[in-house]
Design a protein around this motif. Structure first.
Motif, PDB file in Angstrom:
ATOM      1  N   ASP A 158      36.088  31.020  41.130  1.00 60.65           N
ATOM      2  CA  ASP A 158      37.060  30.074  40.558  1.00 60.65           C
ATOM      3  C   ASP A 158      38.411  30.727  40.302  1.00 60.65           C
ATOM      4  OD1 ASP A 158      35.412  27.910  40.623  1.00 60.65           O
ATOM      5  OD2 ASP A 158      34.782  28.029  38.528  1.00 60.65           O
ATOM      6  N   ASP A 159      38.395  31.870  39.631  1.00 63.96           N
ATOM      7  CA  ASP A 159      39.639  32.434  39.102  1.00 63.96           C
ATOM      8  C   ASP A 159      40.316  33.444  40.028  1.00 63.96           C
ATOM      9  OD1 ASP A 159      38.993  30.914  36.947  1.00 63.96           O
ATOM     10  OD2 ASP A 159      38.363  32.580  35.664  1.00 63.96           O
ATOM     11  N   HIS A 201      32.843  32.822  38.005  1.00 64.86           N
ATOM     12  CA  HIS A 201      34.167  33.198  37.511  1.00 64.86           C
ATOM     13  C   HIS A 201      35.003  33.816  38.633  1.00 64.86           C
ATOM     14  CE1 HIS A 201      37.287  35.017  35.001  1.00 64.86           C
ATOM     15  NE2 HIS A 201      37.029  36.169  35.621  1.00 64.86           N
ATOM     16  N   TYR A 217      29.116  35.625  36.558  1.00 64.70           N
ATOM     17  CA  TYR A 217      30.222  36.445  37.052  1.00 64.70           C
ATOM     18  C   TYR A 217      30.723  35.916  38.393  1.00 64.70           C
ATOM     19  CZ  TYR A 217      32.280  40.073  39.949  1.00 64.70           C
ATOM     20  OH  TYR A 217      33.081  40.736  40.831  1.00 64.70           O
TER      21      TYR A 217
END
Length: 695
Positions: A72-73, A69, A66
């Motif tokens: 990065d996003d 993610h 998690y």
């Protein structure tokens, strides 16, 4: 920033690279890769320049996918490693970046850490130039002006640089500390209230050096206690014939040495150093791959064949993690000529936890955590027992968990550390973890009258700090945790005494002494006799009954003191006093004839802003909860009867009480019985109340 794989001495080129590190602040870290790779990108300290942070971290995160993610996003921070530490550093850096400030304050750090803690799930400790599981802070006078400060995971590192033990404080679970660049007192802040006191068991088992002290507990003493408890379990669970077969106890060096010594001493067996450790081979359980781990065992240890050949040996290990080392060592012992090999582990038994977590709970984890852990630890095949483990985690049932299936040799045993299980003290704010010993349950402790009285009294006294006139109002103290250290039982399961350590501190990290011996209230009786052939106001003719009896804690076989005893289930204090009088003197006195001198003399609480102490004398308030209501009974009797009582033998002889009565003139009692605090307190109360006309 110097960093790399290998020994620290080699990375720093035998210390030559230290000359390239100017400045007043520094962060360093020695780590082993338990998850992910050992690439240079994962070497700590880690650094980010937006904002500039150097960061060292020790622990495991259970929601790493998690976090990757999220980074990065959502916040667009690129991570070029699968290190848990890099994820946490960048989450923290992003929280600081949100402040939009060029200069970040201590309060900004605390707020950012609180938000980081909410996002990162797991167990860790960290050090940054802005602010290990465990962590301690030492201070010392600087060679220049002001003070030097140093944080380390073990107190021994601070001792090495001249930081004294009394100047070292433990950083509490969930607590953050900021050491200010321009000097001044460090700032402490409780970022997150701890759910329970759950130190990493492995620190006491083998991570810490034996001369380290963690949370006030000696690593050396803890390992000795583990060995002692293991020996007791071995005696309990195995027949005498089996124990008689053991010729020697052999420790698996080096962290099992202390525990093995305790095992050998308790079992009456010879302790033999039959295995030699290669100091230049790392711990095999932390080597990243299974193939390397198996090879590492053979390089790490070598058997002295003369100590094995033809013998039945008990191998004592500090712990079993994967079982790789254990199986190879057993095979090594057999090849060295051992007839029989018994194997025992000192480490406490533990319910299933993830990674290096500990405590009497099961760690909630993300649904795919075990699969992620398997891939990051470079295991090519699914470990035996993983499916069973996954089922346990999914059900969140710690009680149904089992150890991974491993071929186990005879006598695989585990024992209990000083802290066996933990519960949260009911109705405590903030929540107070209570760590129990292996022989004490939550219900037993909470029903122990002395504990109930002590905790109620302490919690009320702490609540009085809310008053603005209280000395500690500006920086109030709080009860943080309670460690039960030992328990004595009086026949069956009735608790007699409890030794505990209470951690009471404020948010500045200042602590109050908290070693407590709980025994509960007692009663003391001042029995004054006067011959009936003299006037009632003839004080010189009054005599006090003292008892002469052995007091081993005082090193005495004949200590003069007031008749006294522990309260039991008699009901009222006066009823208990009457019972003790009869047992120690043979006198039967109605409870209503006794005068409670302490209740007459001592001030009573008039409001909730006052402390609600017990109506009695505290003989040793610096270490013991005992309070003693002192009762008075005066009687005129024939002179001949008084002579009969001098030297009379009394007490419950079948209970080991050997008491001799002594009649002492009232005017001399302060000298004759001066070693007994009850005598002096009773005499002072009597004289004071008599002068005020209250008796």
């Amino acid at each position: 920033m110097p960093a790399g794989n290998g020994m620290a001495l080699a990375v720093f080129n035998n210390g030559e690279r230290l000359a390239d590190l100017p400045g007043l602040l520094g962060v360093g870290h020695l780590r082993h890769p338990t998850a992910g790779s050992s690439a240079d990108a994962a070497t700590q300290p880690l650094y980010v320049n937006d904002p500039g942070i150097a960061f060292s971290h020790n622990g495991d995160l259970i929601n790493a996918p998690y976090l990757r993610h999220y980074l990065d996003d959502e916040v667009h921070r690129h991570i070029n490693t699968d290190s848990n530490s890099a994820y946490m550093l960048n989450v923290f850096a992003n929280e600081l970046y949100k402040t939009g400030k060029a200069r970040i304050s201590g309060d900004d750090c605390f707020a950012a850490l609180k938000r980081t803690d909410a996002r990162c799930k797991g167990s860790w400790a960290c050090t940054t130039i802005l602010c290990i599981r465990p962590l301690c802070l030492g201070s010392r006078e600087s060679e220049g002006k002001g003070k030097d400060y140093m944080l380390a995971s073990e107190s021994v590192a601070l001792n090495f640089f001249g930081f004294r033990a009394e100047d070292i404080v433990d950083i509490l679970p969930g607590q953050a500390v900021v050491v200010h660049r321009k000097g001044g007192k460090p700032s402490f802040h409780q970022v997150q209230q701890p759910l329970a006191y759950a130190p990493d068991k492995f620190e006491f088992v083998y991570f810490a050096r034996p001369d380290s002290v963690i949370d006030g507990m000696s690593a050396y003493a803890s390992r000795g206690n583990m060995g002692f408890n293991l020996a007791k379990i071995i005696e309990t669970q195995h027949h005498k014939e089996t124990l008689a077969e053991i010729d020697a106890v052999i420790p698996i060096p080096e962290t099992a040495n202390v525990g093995a010594r305790s095992v050998a001493q308790h079992l009456g067996k010879e302790l033999v150093d039959g295995l030699v450790k290669n100091r230049y081979v790392f711990r095999t359980f932390i080597i990243p791959t299974q193939k390397l781990r198996r090879t590492g065992v053979l390089r790490k240890l070598n058997a002295i064949t003369t100590e094995f050949r033809g013998k039945n040996v008990l191998l004592v290990e500090d712990s079993i993690v994967r079982g790789t080392t254990s199986k190879e060592i057993i095979q090594m012992a057999r090849e060295a000529g051992a007839r029989k090999v018994f194997f025992a582990s000192c480490a406490p038994d533990q319910r299933f936890e993830v990674g290096l977590f500990c405590g009497d709970y099961i760690t909630p984890v993300e649904e795919d955590y075990l699969k992620t852990l398997q891939s990051t630890r470079n295991t090519g095949k699914k470990p035996e027992g993983l499916e069973e483990l996954e089922q346990v985690v999914s059900k969140k049932l710690a009680g149904s968990s089992k150890h991974l299936a491993l071929p186990t040799p005879p006598l695989i045993s585990k024992t209990n550390l000083a802290v066996m299980s933990t519960f949260t003290l009911p109705d405590s704010k903030p929540e107070v973890p209570v760590n129990l010993t292996s022989d004490l349950s939550k219900d037993q402790l909470l029903s122990f009258p002395a504990f109930k009285t002590w905790i109620d009294t302490l919690q009320h006294s702490l609540s009085t700090q809310q008053n603005k006139s209280h000395t500690f109002h500006s920086s109030p103290y709080k009860l943080r945790k309670i460690d039960i250290q030992s328990v004595d039982f009086f026949g069956g399961q009735r608790i007699g005494f409890v030794k505990l350590k209470a951690e009471v501190s404020n948010d500045d990290g200042e602590k109050l002494p908290g070693s407590v011996f709980l025994r509960g209230g007692s009663v003391g009786m001042m029995l004054i006799l006067q011959p009936d052939d003299v006037p009632e106001n003839a004080e010189d003719e009054k005599h006090v009954i003292l008892t002469l009896q052995p007091r081993i804690p005082a090193g005495s076989l004949s200590l003069a003191e007031l008749p006294a005893g522990m309260l039991d289930d008699s009901g009222t204090f006066s009823g208990g006093a009457a019972k003790e009088i009869e047992e120690e003197t043979g006198l039967k006195i109605p409870a209503h004839d006794l005068i409670d001198m302490a209740d007459l003399a001592l001030p009573k609480a008039s409001s909730d802003e006052d402390e609600h102490l017990q109506q009695g004398v505290y003989p040793s308030p610096g270490g013991c909860d005992e309070f003693v209501p002192l009762f008075l009974w005066q009687k005129r009797i024939p002179r001949e009867q008084m002579k009969e009582w001098q030297g009379k033998l009394t007490g419950l002889r079948d209970h080991g009480e050997k008491i001799t009565l002594m009649l002492c003139p009232l005017k001399d009692v302060w000298k004759v019985g001066g070693r007994d605090a009850k005598v002096l307190a009773g005499w002072a109360l009597y004289e004071g109340l008599r002068k005020e006309g209250k008796i």
